[in-house]
Design an enzyme around this catalytic site. Sequence first.
Site, mmCIF file in Angstrom:
data_model
loop_
_atom_site.group_PDB
_atom_site.id
_atom_site.type_symbol
_atom_site.label_atom_id
_atom_site.label_comp_id
_atom_site.label_asym_id
_atom_site.label_seq_id
_atom_site.Cartn_x
_atom_site.Cartn_y
_atom_site.Cartn_z
ATOM 1 N N ASP A 121 9.481 3.306 -1.872
ATOM 2 C CA ASP A 121 8.871 3.132 -0.556
ATOM 3 C C ASP A 121 9.609 4.016 0.433
ATOM 4 O O ASP A 121 10.815 3.849 0.654
ATOM 5 C CB ASP A 121 8.941 1.668 -0.113
ATOM 6 C CG ASP A 121 8.363 1.464 1.280
ATOM 7 O OD1 ASP A 121 7.182 1.796 1.485
ATOM 8 O OD2 ASP A 121 9.106 1.004 2.169
ATOM 9 N N GLU A 179 3.714 6.344 -2.653
ATOM 10 C CA GLU A 179 2.488 6.206 -1.877
ATOM 11 C C GLU A 179 1.972 7.572 -1.450
ATOM 12 O O GLU A 179 2.743 8.515 -1.278
ATOM 13 C CB GLU A 179 2.731 5.342 -0.634
ATOM 14 C CG GLU A 179 2.832 3.865 -0.911
ATOM 15 C CD GLU A 179 2.990 3.071 0.365
ATOM 16 O OE1 GLU A 179 2.139 2.208 0.640
ATOM 17 O OE2 GLU A 179 3.970 3.308 1.086
ATOM 18 N N ASP A 212 10.967 -3.663 2.984
ATOM 19 C CA ASP A 212 10.952 -2.406 2.227
ATOM 20 C C ASP A 212 11.077 -2.646 0.727
ATOM 21 O O ASP A 212 10.390 -2.005 -0.067
ATOM 22 C CB ASP A 212 12.085 -1.495 2.716
ATOM 23 C CG ASP A 212 11.934 -1.138 4.192
ATOM 24 O OD1 ASP A 212 10.774 -1.025 4.638
ATOM 25 O OD2 ASP A 212 12.956 -0.971 4.882
#
Length: 402
Positions: free
Chosen positions: A186, A270, A352
Amino acid sequence: MRTAYKCRAYPTPEQAVTFSRTFGCVRLVWNRTLAERHAAYRQRGEKTSYRQTDAALTAWKKTTELAFLSEVSSVPLQQALRHQHTAFANFFAGRARYPRYKSRNGRQSAHYTRSAFRIRTGSLHVAKTHDPLRFVWSFDDVDVTTLDPTMVVISREPDGRWYVTFAVDTDDLEPREPTGHEIGVDLGITDFAVTSDGQRIANPRHLQRKARNLARYQRRMARCQRGSANRCKARAKVARAHRKVRNARADFLHRTSTHLIRAADTIVIEDLAVANMVRNRRLARAISDCGWGEFRRQLEYKAERAGRTLVVIDRWYPSSKTCSACGHLLAALNLSTRHWTCPTCRTRHDRDVNAAKNILAAGRAVARHTPGDACGADVRRQGSSLPQSAVKQEPRAARRPA
């Protein structure tokens, strides 16, 4: 696979003059071709092909005004036309923005193919130069005497440093030994990256640390008269400050991406819309300083070299709002909320770390590693966005009544 080796170059004064003239000719050919291509489309609605630009370049060399184009090597000029043709192809395909004019104050470069250079026993001879170009080879694991490059790029940075880049076609490397480990990443601003293992990689904030000196150099340059020698010196200082920030950022990104490639067989990240995120005027500088786009690019080619799998999940996947323990999805979660408790299973989450765990779970579903996982997109798909969000295909865990 193509590999590039970039190292410092130290041309003689005569070579520097020749390369500078070549840079100017390349810039002129690019800008003039771009202007004529733009005019042809706007005025007559005609598209310009590479063959037409090549014929125009030949005609320019026969004129009195542009006869000096014949005094430099023709290969960099031809390469400029090819690069512009590729730039427009990328623009019409939606992969890049509209090509822009080249400036004399930015980075200058000239591309030489095999017909315009010769390298023997570690000595590089470039067309239109008499002496070999001196450069410092800094790659101990590669023998420069056996180097067989397909292209050589001579470049000069705005701070005055010269570089030579060797593009070499190499065989596919043997994949690294499997680790049996998968990791979700992340990306953020406070911490550059948080992994599903709980590891936090601090954001070094290279630009913020150098912002004070950079601002001082920019103020000095703003006070100098345009076109003066003092302004050139001040501009070189600003360029050197930017170069230090750029090199520090690149070193950090290379170390971080290499660490992740060595640590796991599958890396899940991502698909961040960086171009849209930098429109936030408060966070634009911090987001740009992170270098997320470059980090993803490094992960892509390093994963391909090492035989690793890089999974890019959809950008709309609610990784932060989903409970990694039971799958409960919050209706809203403010950015300032760094910890939250799941109302269903009462699990306390770090925002997170929880997002990294959910990213890994979605990546596993896409990759179909274990029976029962959802059918997702191909794991090799690394476009701007996956066709369908992985979370929409993954079976939701049953929720316990409150």
